[in-house]
Design an enzyme around this catalytic site. Structure first.
Site, mmCIF file in Angstrom:
data_model
loop_
_atom_site.group_PDB
_atom_site.id
_atom_site.type_symbol
_atom_site.label_atom_id
_atom_site.label_comp_id
_atom_site.label_asym_id
_atom_site.label_seq_id
_atom_site.Cartn_x
_atom_site.Cartn_y
_atom_site.Cartn_z
ATOM 1 N N ASP A 196 10.131 9.323 2.006
ATOM 2 C CA ASP A 196 11.195 8.308 2.019
ATOM 3 C C ASP A 196 12.135 8.567 3.206
ATOM 4 O O ASP A 196 13.335 8.298 3.149
ATOM 5 C CB ASP A 196 11.982 8.326 0.700
ATOM 6 C CG ASP A 196 12.689 7.000 0.410
ATOM 7 O OD1 ASP A 196 12.578 6.070 1.230
ATOM 8 O OD2 ASP A 196 13.366 6.915 -0.624
ATOM 9 N N HIS A 214 10.506 5.169 6.176
ATOM 10 C CA HIS A 214 11.233 4.069 6.819
ATOM 11 C C HIS A 214 11.479 4.280 8.308
ATOM 12 O O HIS A 214 12.032 3.404 8.965
ATOM 13 C CB HIS A 214 12.580 3.862 6.126
ATOM 14 C CG HIS A 214 12.460 3.558 4.662
ATOM 15 N ND1 HIS A 214 12.125 2.312 4.193
ATOM 16 C CD2 HIS A 214 12.595 4.340 3.563
ATOM 17 C CE1 HIS A 214 12.084 2.337 2.865
ATOM 18 N NE2 HIS A 214 12.365 3.559 2.460
ATOM 19 N N GLY A 245 14.340 18.630 -2.884
ATOM 20 C CA GLY A 245 15.301 19.466 -3.608
ATOM 21 C C GLY A 245 16.673 18.818 -3.708
ATOM 22 O O GLY A 245 17.577 19.372 -4.318
ATOM 23 N N ALA A 303 16.255 5.971 -8.834
ATOM 24 C CA ALA A 303 16.334 4.520 -9.042
ATOM 25 C C ALA A 303 15.493 4.083 -10.241
ATOM 26 O O ALA A 303 14.823 3.052 -10.215
ATOM 27 C CB ALA A 303 15.921 3.751 -7.777
#
Ligand SMILES: [Zn+2]
Length: 389
Positions: A285, A64, A260, A231
């Site tokens: 991510d 992102h 981790g 998620a």
């Protein structure tokens, strides 16, 4: 003009070549071979990286931002700063990834990202700054499960329709290469099928699906899974759910955030054993805070607090500050994978999962995008299109 690179080892990454020769001409690889018995082309400059390892440039298909830059807001002329930062961590190509936001804001972001992707394509080998290139867009949202939305704002989640998908597709001018979608929400299967028809890598995730529903998503055309375990409906031995589908179905590649923090190291090992060296994919991510001091940062419309290496919003994890070189090293530690196999999960496997032909591999004819690693996996140098010395 040819340049010859050598080091102690080279990962193609399916093969390991000792005392390799990597010959580059006009930004492309023209030869990959063992040095023994080969004549080094006479007048070509030879660059010797000593006891280092040559590996394909890392590909990050879920990120992102970084270096203070949030990809939902960044303008195309800011992207080189991010691209440069990424090369210091071995990345040569990436998928800017959206988060759920108002549809208009998402479309505006997609237009800017399409501009950046096309600019990178046009620059090609003539670009002078050494930077990782945006290769395609990953839509993370808005087609996510409310129950497993993570930090994606609930007011911006929508049920999938072909009309909305088409609107996003048009805004991105066809540069959508990946779509994370919850297969159980109404309308999802039609959008999965249509996206797959357009050669988008459809990835199931942010989902509360039972196993059979996850399977319907795969039958409709999904071929990947997004940040496995995070998620997702949790794994229960009497309620197998989406995670069991992801871990056991060989039609699916799957990715994981190996920092981790998102997934405990022994569970990363479980994932790697289940998906194996051919289907496991590493993602970061990572968000704008990556490579920056701790504090408050923006992730699209979401305010994120970064403390002790952890990104949170309202008590939930909100992306990471993981870099791809660290993810690779973590895999060698968490699961005792060889550096070669760990590199594969950051190069060839994401390329294969996302349909990036000729990427993620050191082979004749491929772009000369590679990274030079110490035997322990630290980045020494990254070369993009044969440039970066
Ligand atoms: Zn994400």
């Amino acid at each position: 003009m040819k340049t010859v690179f050598t080091a102690s080892r080279l990962f193609t990454p399916t093969e390991e070549i000792l005392n390799p020769l990597l010959i580059v001409e006009d930004g492309r690889i023209v030869e990959v071979s063992a040095r023994s018995g080969k004549e080094v082309p006479g007048h070509a400059p030879l660059v010797d990286f000593g006891d280092s390892v040559l590996a394909p440039g890392f590909l990050d298909i879920h990120m992102h931002g970084g270096a203070g830059l949030d990809l939902m807001r960044a303008s195309p002329d800011e992207l080189p700063r991010l691209g440069k930062f990424l090369t210091t961590h071995g990345v040569t190509g990436y998928f800017p990834t959206t988060v759920a936001a108002p549809l208009d804001a998402t479309c505006a972001a997609l237009e800017r990202l399409a501009d950046a992707i096309e600019a990178a394509q046009n620059k090609g080998k003539n670009g002078n700054a050494i930077q990782a290139r945006p290769l395609g867009i990953h839509l993370e949202g808005p087609f996510l499960s409310h129950k497993r939305r993570g930090v994606h704002p609930p007011e911006f989640l929508v049920n999938p329709t072909l009309e909305i998908f088409e609107r996003l597709w048009q805004a991105a001018r066809g540069h959508v290469r990946m779509l994370t979608i919850a297969p159980e929400i109404p309308g999802a299967l039609d959008v999965i099928a249509e996206a797959a028809r357009r050669h988008v890598c459809v990835s199931i995730g942010h989902s509360d699906a039972e196993m059979a529903v996850a399977q319907s998503g795969v039958n409709a055309g999904a071929r990947h899974a997004t940040h496995t375990f995070n998620a997702m409906r949790p794994l229960d031995h009497r309620d197998p759910g989406i995670i069991t589908e992801v871990l056991t179905d060989d039609r699916l590649t799957a990715d994981i955030i190996a920092d981790g923090i998102h997934v405990a190291p022994p569970v990363v090992k479980l994932f790697l054993q289940a998906k194996g060296t051919e289907r496991a994919v590493l993602i970061t991510d990572c968000i704008s805070a990556t490579g920056m001091p701790e504090g408050r940062y923006q992730l699209g419309p979401i305010q994120v607090e970064v403390k002790d290496g952890k990104c949170t919003a309202g008590g939930s994890l909100a992306g990471s500050v993981l870099t791809m070189d660290r993810a690779v090293r973590n895999v060698t530690q968490f699961a005792h994978w060889s550096l070669k196999d760990a590199v594969r999960a950051a190069t060839l496997n994401p390329a294969w999962a996302a349909g990036l032909e000729g990427q993620g591999t050191l082979a004749c004819g491929a772009d000369a995008d590679f990274t030079v690693l110490t035997p322990a996996g630290e980045v020494v140098k990254t070369i993009v299109h044969g440039q970066g010395l």
